[in-house]
Enzyme design. Sequence first.
Site, PDB file in Angstrom:
ATOM      1  N   SER A   5     117.454  59.145  20.469  1.00  0.00           N
ATOM      2  CA  SER A   5     117.456  59.645  21.840  1.00  0.00           C
ATOM      3  C   SER A   5     116.844  61.051  21.914  1.00  0.00           C
ATOM      4  O   SER A   5     115.693  61.244  21.536  1.00  0.00           O
ATOM      5  CB  SER A   5     118.877  59.589  22.392  1.00  0.00           C
ATOM      6  OG  SER A   5     118.904  59.861  23.763  1.00  0.00           O
ATOM      7  N   ASP A  54     116.832  49.491  27.535  1.00  0.00           N
ATOM      8  CA  ASP A  54     117.442  50.822  27.416  1.00  0.00           C
ATOM      9  C   ASP A  54     117.641  51.395  28.822  1.00  0.00           C
ATOM     10  O   ASP A  54     116.678  51.576  29.565  1.00  0.00           O
ATOM     11  CB  ASP A  54     116.519  51.725  26.590  1.00  0.00           C
ATOM     12  CG  ASP A  54     117.171  53.036  26.179  1.00  0.00           C
ATOM     13  OD1 ASP A  54     117.965  53.570  26.974  1.00  0.00           O
ATOM     14  OD2 ASP A  54     116.870  53.528  25.078  1.00  0.00           O
ATOM     15  N   HIS A 113     120.664  51.337  24.801  1.00  0.00           N
ATOM     16  CA  HIS A 113     120.537  52.677  24.222  1.00  0.00           C
ATOM     17  C   HIS A 113     121.521  52.842  23.065  1.00  0.00           C
ATOM     18  O   HIS A 113     122.510  53.577  23.144  1.00  0.00           O
ATOM     19  CB  HIS A 113     120.779  53.730  25.312  1.00  0.00           C
ATOM     20  CG  HIS A 113     120.272  55.097  24.951  1.00  0.00           C
ATOM     21  ND1 HIS A 113     118.937  55.364  24.750  1.00  0.00           N
ATOM     22  CD2 HIS A 113     120.924  56.273  24.742  1.00  0.00           C
ATOM     23  CE1 HIS A 113     118.788  56.639  24.447  1.00  0.00           C
ATOM     24  NE2 HIS A 113     119.982  57.210  24.424  1.00  0.00           N
TER      25      HIS A 113
END
Length: 258
Positions: free
Chosen positions: A128, A199, A232
């Site tokens: 991320s 995501d 995610h």
Amino acid sequence: MSYHSSTMSSGSGTTRRTFEFGRTHVVRPKGKHQATIVWLHGLGDNGSSWSQLLETLPLPNIKWICPTAPTRPVTIFGGLPYTAWCDVGDISEDAPDDLEGLEASAAHVANLLSTEPPNIKLGVGGFSIGAATALYSATCHALGRYGNGNIYPVNLSVVVALSGWLPCLRTLKNRIQGSHEAIRRAASLPLFLCHGLVDDMVPYKYGEKSAQALSSAGFRNLIFKAYNGLGHYTVPEETDEVCTWLTANLGLEGFRLN
């Protein structure tokens, strides 16, 4: 480990922010030490949770260094304090990027790697916002310097980015394309980018755009992998492929998949 602070001054020299980095967790190699990788966590996380996952990977020749980001107000969360490698307002091409925060984090990573033995291969990876910082570090490696002009002190061998994006995408692409030396250095640095198609935090299109921009900027040794049904987070299929890729690109010995 002790707390580290890193002070970066901006171009004007008038504003100085000091970032207090949290605890650093180290996973020692179980076999012969051949490579050291700094791994950067996501928003609101810390180095400890990733060190526990990395400990389980079948990569006995890698030393993992898992720092913890400074706690700072994060715009995307209404200015509430989170651990973050830089501020994030909005993950879009036109959003203003926190270059000062990125540079301080990239410098912290480089400092952690700069004390490794000379024969050890070095890398940066992350998830991320950690992946965003890893990709930013890749551009510093190609340019040979940070955005503020200071020399980038380490020679990276690999960069891994999971569920991430490249901040300051257009600016960095133009900088690299403006230098033959940067294009040459970019071409020799292997990058491995992975992104989930569903995501909901960092939309897939930003991962894909970042991969395309890096590729056209000169990072020719780049693999971008999409994962169906992945949000995610990470899944074993993804970490297995990261292990295989790292083994090949770092020339590691003694690899086996569990």
